[in-house]
Design a protein around this motif. Structure first.
Motif, PDB file in Angstrom:
ATOM      1  N   MET A 192       0.728  -1.304   0.077  1.00 42.54           N
ATOM      2  CA  MET A 192      -0.068   0.154  -0.063  1.00 42.54           C
ATOM      3  C   MET A 192       0.885   1.434   0.045  1.00 42.54           C
ATOM      4  O   MET A 192       1.768   1.473   0.793  1.00 42.54           O
ATOM      5  N   ILE A 193       0.638   2.162  -0.808  1.00 40.99           N
ATOM      6  CA  ILE A 193       1.479   3.344  -1.028  1.00 40.99           C
ATOM      7  C   ILE A 193       1.032   4.436  -0.072  1.00 40.99           C
ATOM      8  O   ILE A 193      -0.144   4.554   0.554  1.00 40.99           O
ATOM      9  N   LEU A 194       1.910   5.431   0.309  1.00 37.29           N
ATOM     10  CA  LEU A 194       1.774   6.709   0.785  1.00 37.29           C
ATOM     11  C   LEU A 194       1.307   6.366   2.162  1.00 37.29           C
ATOM     12  O   LEU A 194       0.744   7.036   2.863  1.00 37.29           O
ATOM     13  N   GLU A 195       1.758   5.234   3.003  1.00 36.71           N
ATOM     14  CA  GLU A 195       1.746   4.821   4.350  1.00 36.71           C
ATOM     15  C   GLU A 195       2.793   5.413   4.932  1.00 36.71           C
ATOM     16  O   GLU A 195       4.105   5.780   4.578  1.00 36.71           O
ATOM     17  N   PRO A 196       2.796   6.065   6.261  1.00 39.28           N
ATOM     18  CA  PRO A 196       3.602   6.705   7.066  1.00 39.28           C
ATOM     19  C   PRO A 196       5.029   5.721   7.210  1.00 39.28           C
ATOM     20  O   PRO A 196       4.576   4.722   7.558  1.00 39.28           O
ATOM     21  N   LEU A 197       6.159   6.302   6.960  1.00 35.55           N
ATOM     22  CA  LEU A 197       7.356   5.355   7.521  1.00 35.55           C
ATOM     23  C   LEU A 197       7.786   6.253   8.644  1.00 35.55           C
ATOM     24  O   LEU A 197       8.421   7.383   8.670  1.00 35.55           O
ATOM     25  N   LEU A 198       7.357   5.814   9.892  1.00 36.90           N
ATOM     26  CA  LEU A 198       7.452   6.474  11.022  1.00 36.90           C
ATOM     27  C   LEU A 198       9.203   6.389  11.426  1.00 36.90           C
ATOM     28  O   LEU A 198       9.817   5.510  11.471  1.00 36.90           O
ATOM     29  N   PRO A 199       9.527   7.700  11.975  1.00 34.86           N
ATOM     30  CA  PRO A 199      10.958   7.894  12.295  1.00 34.86           C
ATOM     31  C   PRO A 199      11.091   7.311  13.645  1.00 34.86           C
ATOM     32  O   PRO A 199      10.292   7.390  14.429  1.00 34.86           O
ATOM     33  N   SER A 200      12.352   6.680  13.991  1.00 38.83           N
ATOM     34  CA  SER A 200      12.696   6.203  15.113  1.00 38.83           C
ATOM     35  C   SER A 200      13.526   7.125  15.809  1.00 38.83           C
ATOM     36  O   SER A 200      14.614   7.591  15.293  1.00 38.83           O
ATOM     37  N   ILE A 201      13.345   7.574  16.992  1.00 33.87           N
ATOM     38  CA  ILE A 201      14.302   8.507  17.778  1.00 33.87           C
ATOM     39  C   ILE A 201      15.295   7.835  18.478  1.00 33.87           C
ATOM     40  O   ILE A 201      14.818   6.738  19.325  1.00 33.87           O
ATOM     41  N   CYS A 242       7.234  13.007   8.952  1.00 34.20           N
ATOM     42  CA  CYS A 242       7.595  11.518   8.778  1.00 34.20           C
ATOM     43  C   CYS A 242       7.649  11.507   7.083  1.00 34.20           C
ATOM     44  O   CYS A 242       6.973  12.090   6.519  1.00 34.20           O
ATOM     45  N   PHE A 243       8.633  10.521   6.729  1.00 31.29           N
ATOM     46  CA  PHE A 243       8.558  10.051   5.253  1.00 31.29           C
ATOM     47  C   PHE A 243       7.321   9.046   4.955  1.00 31.29           C
ATOM     48  O   PHE A 243       6.729   8.782   5.961  1.00 31.29           O
ATOM     49  N   TYR A 244       6.938   9.118   3.526  1.00 30.36           N
ATOM     50  CA  TYR A 244       6.018   8.183   3.195  1.00 30.36           C
ATOM     51  C   TYR A 244       6.332   7.197   2.226  1.00 30.36           C
ATOM     52  O   TYR A 244       7.357   7.594   1.676  1.00 30.36           O
ATOM     53  N   GLY A 245       5.970   6.186   2.138  1.00 39.52           N
ATOM     54  CA  GLY A 245       6.319   4.999   1.061  1.00 39.52           C
ATOM     55  C   GLY A 245       5.623   5.529  -0.152  1.00 39.52           C
ATOM     56  O   GLY A 245       4.653   5.618  -0.096  1.00 39.52           O
ATOM     57  N   ALA A 246       6.400   5.639  -1.347  1.00 42.49           N
ATOM     58  CA  ALA A 246       5.953   6.025  -2.717  1.00 42.49           C
ATOM     59  C   ALA A 246       5.865   4.676  -3.412  1.00 42.49           C
ATOM     60  O   ALA A 246       5.187   4.935  -4.438  1.00 42.49           O
ATOM     61  N   ASN A 247       6.109   3.527  -2.842  1.00 45.29           N
ATOM     62  CA  ASN A 247       5.634   2.248  -3.602  1.00 45.29           C
ATOM     63  C   ASN A 247       5.352   1.157  -2.510  1.00 45.29           C
ATOM     64  O   ASN A 247       5.214   1.504  -1.432  1.00 45.29           O
ATOM     65  N   ASP A 248       5.064   0.085  -2.961  1.00 43.63           N
ATOM     66  CA  ASP A 248       4.292  -0.709  -2.272  1.00 43.63           C
ATOM     67  C   ASP A 248       5.058  -1.317  -1.136  1.00 43.63           C
ATOM     68  O   ASP A 248       4.662  -1.648  -0.109  1.00 43.63           O
ATOM     69  N   ASP A 249       6.486  -1.686  -1.171  1.00 48.82           N
ATOM     70  CA  ASP A 249       7.193  -1.964  -0.203  1.00 48.82           C
ATOM     71  C   ASP A 249       7.945  -0.940   0.562  1.00 48.82           C
ATOM     72  O   ASP A 249       8.867  -1.298   1.474  1.00 48.82           O
ATOM     73  N   GLY A 250       7.770   0.518   0.223  1.00 48.11           N
ATOM     74  CA  GLY A 250       8.447   1.585   1.105  1.00 48.11           C
ATOM     75  C   GLY A 250       9.729   1.721   0.623  1.00 48.11           C
ATOM     76  O   GLY A 250      10.251   2.378   1.422  1.00 48.11           O
ATOM     77  N   SER A 251      10.413   1.144  -0.377  1.00 48.68           N
ATOM     78  CA  SER A 251      11.605   1.560  -0.717  1.00 48.68           C
ATOM     79  C   SER A 251      11.933   2.592  -1.226  1.00 48.68           C
ATOM     80  O   SER A 251      13.043   3.343  -1.336  1.00 48.68           O
ATOM     81  N   ILE A 252      11.028   3.162  -1.892  1.00 44.22           N
ATOM     82  CA  ILE A 252      10.971   4.786  -2.394  1.00 44.22           C
ATOM     83  C   ILE A 252      10.283   5.628  -1.450  1.00 44.22           C
ATOM     84  O   ILE A 252       9.116   5.359  -1.040  1.00 44.22           O
TER      85      ILE A 252
END
Lengths: 311, 218
Positions: free
Chosen positions: B1-10, B112-122
């Motif tokens: 699923m695209i545009l899911e938040p990739l949450l940052p880790s402090i 936060c960044f968001y995943g731009a493709n299905d596996d979040g590699s972009i």
């Protein structure tokens, strides 16, 4: 604190691009554990005694378990055998059955089947009609008077009753004894033989009647024999053989043993606990009341499920 | 699923209530003005820059040091390094606490960044700041309180996305970071009215997704 609108914007964009999944992400279904397998308990130390004891009983031992419960096949077998017993108890000997089989028909004082089950005392005495019929038609002063009766299992009486009666009669006549008129008593308890034997003046009376049905044995007959029958005799005056059916003691064998027992009574002029069956131990087996029972294999009357499973 | 938040880790948060003047000077603080430092590392750099700016809005702190590490979190020097170290300075340790709390809130719930493709590699960072604080306004040369779209993506996606963003709304580029940056991404700061910044950010994210789906058009 103020949050930016970015997450909402991205969620809307995701929806607009048709990538929205309203459902939560799929989780792998939890693995359902296999049902428990049937376990036959293995004793840590194999007991020779237990093995030996199990061989001498028809009780349900060594049937295994599933989890903490019986296996399905065992439960079904139990229910089937219980049903056989229930139906045997509920069966009533038809009125005309005795006449159809050429037997003198007698009735106890019991009026119906329910009363028969609830009032053993009424089943031990003949009603007026039967008594007069007995006095008119039966041969008096005989050596042995066999009486066929329904007892607690009319099924057994109708099954191997006539065969047992015929074999017993043949065995007795072969020994030169006079045998009484063949008769059949309905709604009869064991002690009915006392009154009948007293009326016909028999030296020995023997009543062959259906025994209380157990699991899978609705067809068993017992024979109770008493010397010099008269009203007032007790159970200590009787000798008996039980388990007379095809899977127990077959009728010809039972008739032979009964004749031997009757012979001992005529010779010793007594019966019951005072009768010494010691010399006949080998012929009578466990009926002599001494010694170890022969090993028996449990043969169910009904089979349920896969044959031989769990036995 | 695209545009899911990739949450940052402090990865680490520390305070120095009374820092040595030499240390203060080395990290860009002024010993005359500042006595306390607050430090934070994280595995996503751009959310931390947004969080640092957020801290200046909530406490009387100055952002004295904020640098990304070479090649990003994938090449970190240790488990606590991540790809950025942010340092805030204040005259009062209590202000540092307040500033760090604002940063942590921002990193956990907002930027936060968001995943731009299905596996979040972009990964794409199409963040809209509705009102700039002291830090990013100074960096971008914009007035405090203006709206800004903070846009980050890998080089090719960022370039195509920036074009789409500039054309989608009435925004101007305050600053463009061409690749390579420290972390090998490319970035742009666009300013305009808040709705224009939001429209630009959405167009940027959409273009990044489109590039990821069709990297070669010829």
């Amino acid at each position: 604190m103020s949050l930016s609108n970015t997450r909402t914007l991205m969620a809307e964009l995701r929806q607009r691009m048709g990538e929205d999944d309203p459902m939560p992400s799929r989780r792998e279904p939890q693995r359902i554990p296999d049902p428990p397998v049937r376990v036959y308990p293995k004793p840590r130390r194999p007991s020779r005694f237990a093995k030996e004891a199990a061989a001498h009983t028809t009780a349900l031992v060594g049937i295994g378990r599933v989890g903490t419960r019986y296996a399905t096949s065992v439960v079904l077998q139990f229910q089937a055998e219980l049903a056989v017993a229930h139906s045997a108890v509920a069966t009533v000997l038809p009125d005309e059955w005795a006449a159809e089989n050429g037997l003198l028909s007698l009735n106890s004082r019991v009026e119906d089947h329910r009363q028969f089950l609830l009032r053993p005392d009424l089943g031990r005495r003949l009603d007026e009609d039967s008594l007069s019929r007995l006095r008119e038609q039966a041969t008096k002063g005989v050596d042995i008077q066999p009486i066929l009766a329904d007892g607690l299992s009319a099924v057994a009486c109708m099954g191997s009753g006539v065969a047992l009666l015929e074999h017993l009669t043949a065995e007795c006549e072969q020994r030169g004894w006079t045998v009484g008129t063949p008769m059949c008593a309905r709604f009869a308890r064991v002690w009915l033989e006392d009154e009948i034997g007293q009326e016909v003046g028999a030296k020995v009376a023997v009543i062959l009647l259906g025994e209380r049905p157990g699991l899978g044995t609705g067809d068993g007959l017992s024979a109770y024999m008493v010397y010099k029958p008269e009203v007032g005799k007790t159970d200590s005056d009787r000798n008996m053989i039980s388990n007379i059916h095809q899977r127990g003691i077959p009728p010809p064998e039972a008739a032979h043993r009964l004749a031997l027992m009757a012979g001992a009574m005529l010779e010793q002029v007594t019966s019951g606990v005072t009768l010494d069956l010691g010399p006949l131990t080998t012929e009578l087996g466990d009926a002599a009341g001494t010694g170890l029972r022969e090993p028996q294999v449990r043969e169910p009357l009904v089979f349920v499920g896969e044959e031989g499973e769990g036995r | 699923m695209i545009l899911e938040p990739l949450l940052p880790s402090i990865l680490s948060v520390r305070r120095i209530p009374n820092a040595d003047p030499a240390l203060l000077r080395a990290y860009g603080a002024d010993p005359e003005k500042h006595t306390s430092l607050g430090l934070l590392t994280c595995d996503q750099d751009d959310p931390v820059y947004v969080a640092l700016d957020e801290a200046t809005k909530h406490a009387s702190v100055d952002v004295v040091f904020a640098k990304s590490f070479w090649a990003g979190a994938g090449s970190a020097s240790g488990p606590l390094s991540g790809e950025v170290l942010g340092v805030i300075a204040a005259s009062d340790p209590a202000e540092i606490d307040e500033g760090l709390a604002a940063m942590i809130r921002c990193l956990e719930h907002d930027a936060c960044f968001y995943g731009a493709n299905d596996d979040g590699s972009i990964a794409v960072f199409p963040h809209v700041i509705s009102s700039l604080g002291h830090y990013l306004s100074a960096e971008a040369g914009l007035p405090v309180g203006s709206a800004m779209a903070y846009l980050v993506a890998p080089p090719m996606e960022a370039t195509i996305g920036l074009d789409a963003a500039l054309k989608a709304a009435d925004v101007t580029a305050a600053k463009v970071f061409t690749p390579p940056t420290e972390t090998n991404f490319a970035a742009a700061w666009l300013t305009g009215s808040l709705p224009d910044c939001e429209a630009a950010a959405v167009a940027y994210a959409e273009a990044v997704v489109a590039v990821g789906r069709e990297p070669r058009q010829l």
